[in-house]
Write an enzyme that holds these catalytic residues in place. Structure first.
Site, PDB file in Angstrom:
ATOM      1  N   HIS A 279       0.355  -7.676 -32.055  1.00 58.94           N
ATOM      2  CA  HIS A 279       0.729  -7.715 -33.637  1.00 58.94           C
ATOM      3  C   HIS A 279      -0.343  -8.080 -34.410  1.00 58.94           C
ATOM      4  O   HIS A 279      -0.207  -9.000 -35.331  1.00 58.94           O
ATOM      5  CB  HIS A 279       1.789  -8.978 -33.517  1.00 58.94           C
ATOM      6  CG  HIS A 279       3.271  -8.816 -32.589  1.00 58.94           C
ATOM      7  ND1 HIS A 279       4.178  -7.887 -32.829  1.00 58.94           N
ATOM      8  CD2 HIS A 279       3.094  -9.144 -31.268  1.00 58.94           C
ATOM      9  CE1 HIS A 279       5.215  -8.239 -31.832  1.00 58.94           C
ATOM     10  NE2 HIS A 279       4.390  -8.645 -30.904  1.00 58.94           N
TER      11      HIS A 279
ATOM     12  N   SER B 299     -21.726   2.058 -51.801  1.00 61.40           N
ATOM     13  CA  SER B 299     -20.890   2.236 -52.907  1.00 61.40           C
ATOM     14  C   SER B 299     -21.663   2.772 -54.043  1.00 61.40           C
ATOM     15  O   SER B 299     -22.811   2.337 -54.153  1.00 61.40           O
ATOM     16  CB  SER B 299     -20.187   0.979 -53.102  1.00 61.40           C
ATOM     17  OG  SER B 299     -19.625   0.955 -54.713  1.00 61.40           O
TER      18      SER B 299
ATOM     19  N   GLU C 200     -13.115   5.703 -41.244  1.00 65.27           N
ATOM     20  CA  GLU C 200     -12.110   5.816 -42.018  1.00 65.27           C
ATOM     21  C   GLU C 200     -11.716   7.289 -42.061  1.00 65.27           C
ATOM     22  O   GLU C 200     -10.474   7.559 -42.187  1.00 65.27           O
ATOM     23  CB  GLU C 200     -12.433   5.447 -43.490  1.00 65.27           C
ATOM     24  CG  GLU C 200     -12.717   3.836 -43.534  1.00 65.27           C
ATOM     25  CD  GLU C 200     -13.238   3.594 -45.194  1.00 65.27           C
ATOM     26  OE1 GLU C 200     -12.574   3.410 -45.988  1.00 65.27           O
ATOM     27  OE2 GLU C 200     -14.399   3.725 -45.061  1.00 65.27           O
TER      28      GLU C 200
ATOM     29  N   LYS D  96     -22.321  -3.160 -50.798  1.00 62.97           N
ATOM     30  CA  LYS D  96     -21.259  -2.538 -49.979  1.00 62.97           C
ATOM     31  C   LYS D  96     -22.045  -1.731 -48.854  1.00 62.97           C
ATOM     32  O   LYS D  96     -22.946  -1.013 -49.157  1.00 62.97           O
ATOM     33  CB  LYS D  96     -20.302  -1.604 -50.802  1.00 62.97           C
ATOM     34  CG  LYS D  96     -19.391  -2.420 -51.426  1.00 62.97           C
ATOM     35  CD  LYS D  96     -18.581  -3.245 -50.647  1.00 62.97           C
ATOM     36  CE  LYS D  96     -17.552  -2.678 -49.575  1.00 62.97           C
ATOM     37  NZ  LYS D  96     -16.366  -1.943 -50.487  1.00 62.97           N
TER      38      LYS D  96
END
Ligand code: ARG
Length: 478
Positions: A166, A287, A300, A293
Site C-alpha cells: 500500500h 526543465s 516516466e 530541476k
C-alpha cells in the site's frame, strides 16, 4: 484523370487488372495502400525464393526459368539488404512491389512466381517469419536488462530498504531482493514470448487465397527450406489466423506493464521525498523554466509508453473480432499493432537496461528508511508464536504495543521486558534482541525470501537462466 494516380510515370498495372479494367481512384489507392510492412521485405524475398525452388521441384518452373527467378530474387535481396530497394507510390504493398521488381529484372518469367500462391498466404508467411525472429530478438534484449538488474543486485545484497505494501513501509528487504523481483517478472515474459514463438513457427504458404491450390505444391519442402517446424493444418484458418500476433502483443503489453512499475519506482525513488536514487546527468533531463530541476523522463516514458502497447493489443483484438473466415483486408491493420508493440517494448527494455547500469542508489537513505523498529513488529509477533502464542493473539498484543508507543512517541525498541511481560507472559529476554534490521533479514532465509543466503541462491539461479537465454534464446528444445 484528376482522380487517378499518374505521378512517377504510368502506374503499374494492378495484379488484378484482368478483372477490373479502369484505373483505381487515387483516394482509394491512398486509403488502401499500406507499406508500413517494409520491414517484411527480407522475409518476402526469402518466402519467394523457397516458393520458386518448390515450383521448380514440382515441375512448374523449368531449369532456366528457375535460374532466372533466383538470380533476380538474389538481386532484390541485395537491394533490400543495401537499402536500395525502392517501393513505388503505386505499389499496393511490399508483395506487389517485389513481384513488380521481379518482372522488371527477370522479364515475363517473373510473372510465374505467384503460381499457387496468394498474397493472403504470402503475408501470413512473411509476418510469421518476421515475428519468429522478433520474439528471439526481444528475448535477448530482455536478457540484457535482466543481466543489468542481476549485476546491480550482486553489489546491493547488503543494501537494506523498506519493502512496501500500500506504499506504506512494511518490512525490511534488500535492494538486491527488490531488483530480483523484476528479474522474475522478466523471466516469465521471456517464457511467454518463446511460447508465442512456437505459434509463429508454422508455415501458412500453400494455403493460397483460402482454399489451397490445384497445383501439387510440396508444402513440407517449403517448410524445411524456411525452417518452419510444421505446416498449417487448415487453409481457411491459416490465412486468417493472427493469434500469434495477439500473443506476442499481449506478451509485450505485459513486459511494458512490468517496466511501467519499474519506471514508476525509479520516478518515486528519485524524488526528494524518497531520495533513494540519483540519476546521472546523462540519463536525466532538465526543465525549460525551473533551473534547479532534474527530471526522470526516461523512467516516466517507460511508464507512459506501456499505454501504447496495451492499446496495440486492444487494437489487434478489435481488428480480429467478428471477422468472417477467411482473409479480410482488415487484417492488413495487424502489422501496425504488432510492430508498435515490438518496437516500443524493445526500445523501453533497452533504455532501462542502460539506466540500471548507471543509476546510483543511496544506501544510507534506504537503510535509514528501513530503520524504524516498527517494521519489525511482525518479527515480535512471530517470536511470540514460537513461544506458543496463537498468531491472532500475538498480532493483537504487538499491535496494542505499537499503538501505545506511537501515542507516547517512543519506539518499539524502547519497550522494556517488564512491559512486554505484562502484555504477554510468553515474552522473554530474546525478544529485546529482535530489533536489528540485518538480523531480521537473516531470519528470513527461506526459499524466495530476502535473507542473504536465499538472495545469494536466487542470484545464482537467475544468472544461470539468463546465461542460458543469451547462449540460445529460443531454448535447447528447438
Ligand atoms: N497488404 C495485405 C495485408 O497486409 C496483403 C494481402 C492482400 N490480400 C488481398 N487479398 N488484398 O494484409
Amino acid at each position: 484523370m484528376a482522380d487517378t494516380h499518374q505521378e512517377d510515370g504510368a502506374p503499374a498495372a494492378k495484379v488484378w487488372a484482368g478483372r477490373l479494367g479502369g484505373a483505381t481512384a487515387q483516394s482509394v489507392e491512398q486509403y488502401t495502400r499500406d507499406t508500413s510492412d517494409l520491414r517484411l521485405l527480407p522475409d518476402d524475398v526469402a518466402g519467394s525464393q523457397a516458393h520458386a525452388a518448390m515450383l521448380h521441384a514440382i515441375g512448374i518452373l523449368d531449369d532456366a526459368e528457375h535460374t532466372a527467378l533466383q538470380t533476380a530474387l538474389n538481386t532484390i535481396a541485395g537491394e533490400v539488404a543495401g537499402g536500395g530497394f525502392a517501393v513505388r507510390p503505386d505499389d499496393e504493398d511490399i508483395h506487389t512491389a517485389v513481384e513488380r521488381r521481379l518482372i522488371e529484372l527477370a522479364g515475363d518469367v517473373g510473372a510465374k512466381i505467384h503460381s499457387g500462391r496468394s498474397r493472403n498466404d504470402q503475408v501470413a508467411t512473411d509476418l510469421r517469419l518476421y515475428a519468429r525472429r522478433a520474439c528471439a530478438d526481444t528475448v535477448l534484449s530482455i536478457a540484457r536488462l535482466q543481466d543489468a538488474l542481476i549485476e546491480r543486485a550482486r553489489v546491493e545484497t547488503a543494501t537494506v530498504m523498506p519493502g512496501y505494501t500500500h506504499l506504506q513501509r512494511a518490512q525490511p528487504v534488500t535492494l538486491a531482493h527488490h531488483l530480483l523481483a523484476y528479474v522474475e517478472m522478466l523471466q516469465r515474459d521471456t517464457a511467454r514470448l518463446l511460447d508465442a514463438r512456437k505459434r509463429c513457427d508454422i508455415l501458412p504458404l500453400g494455403s493460397g487465397a483460402l482454399a489451397a491450390s490445384t497445383l501439387p505444391l510440396d508444402r513440407e519442402a517449403v517448410a524445411r527450406d524456411l525452417r518452419f517446424s510444421a505446416v498449417s493444418g487448415n487453409s481457411l484458418d491459416s490465412v486468417s489466423d493472427r493469434d500469434f500476433a495477439v500473443e506476442i502483443t499481449a506478451a509485450c503489453a505485459l513486459v511494458m506493464a512490468h517496466l511501467s512499475r519499474l519506471g514508476e519506482e525509479l520516478v518515486l525513488w528519485s524524488s526528494a521525498e524518497f531520495g533513494f536514487v540519483e540519476l546521472p546527468d546523462t540519463h536525466a533531463t532538465g526543465s525549460s523554466l525551473m533551473p534547479q530541476k532534474k527530471n526522470p523522463d526516461v523512467a516516466e516514458l517507460a511508464r507512459g509508453r506501456s499505454g501504447r502497447v496495451a492499446g496495440a493489443l486492444v487494437s489487434l483484438l478489435m481488428t480480429l473480432k467478428g471477422l468472417p473466415l477467411a482473409y479480410n483486408r482488415d487484417l492488413q491493420e495487424d502489422k501496425r499493432a504488432l510492430f508498435e508493440a515490438l518496437d516500443t517494448t524493445r526500445a523501453t527494455v533497452d533504455v532501462l537496461a542502460d539506466l540500471i547500469d548507471v543509476v546510483s542508489f543511496n544506501r544510507e537513505r534506504m537503510r535509514a528508511a528501513a530503520s524504524d523498529p516498527a517494521l519489525l513488529a511482525t518479527d515480535v509477533a512471530e517470536h511470540l508464536v514460537r513461544r506458543g502464542v496463537p498468531f491472532r493473539d500475538a498480532h493483537r498484543i504487538v499491535g496494542e504495543m505499537v499503538r501505545r508507543t506511537v501515542a507516547e512517541q517512543r519506539s518499539l525498541r524502547d519497550v522494556t521486558l517488564d512491559e512486554w511481560r505484562a502484555a504477554s507472559p510468553a515474552a522473554d529476554e530474546a525478544l529485546l534482541g529482535l530489533f536489528d534490521v540485518d538480523a531480521a533479514l537473516a531470519r528470513r532465509d527461506i526459499i524466495g525470501g530476502p535473507g542473504p543466503r536465499a538472495v545469494a541462491q536466487a542470484l545464482d539461479h537467475a544468472a544461470v537462466l539468463v546465461e542460458a537465454t543469451q547462449r540460445s534464446p529460443i531454448g535447447s528444445e528447438e
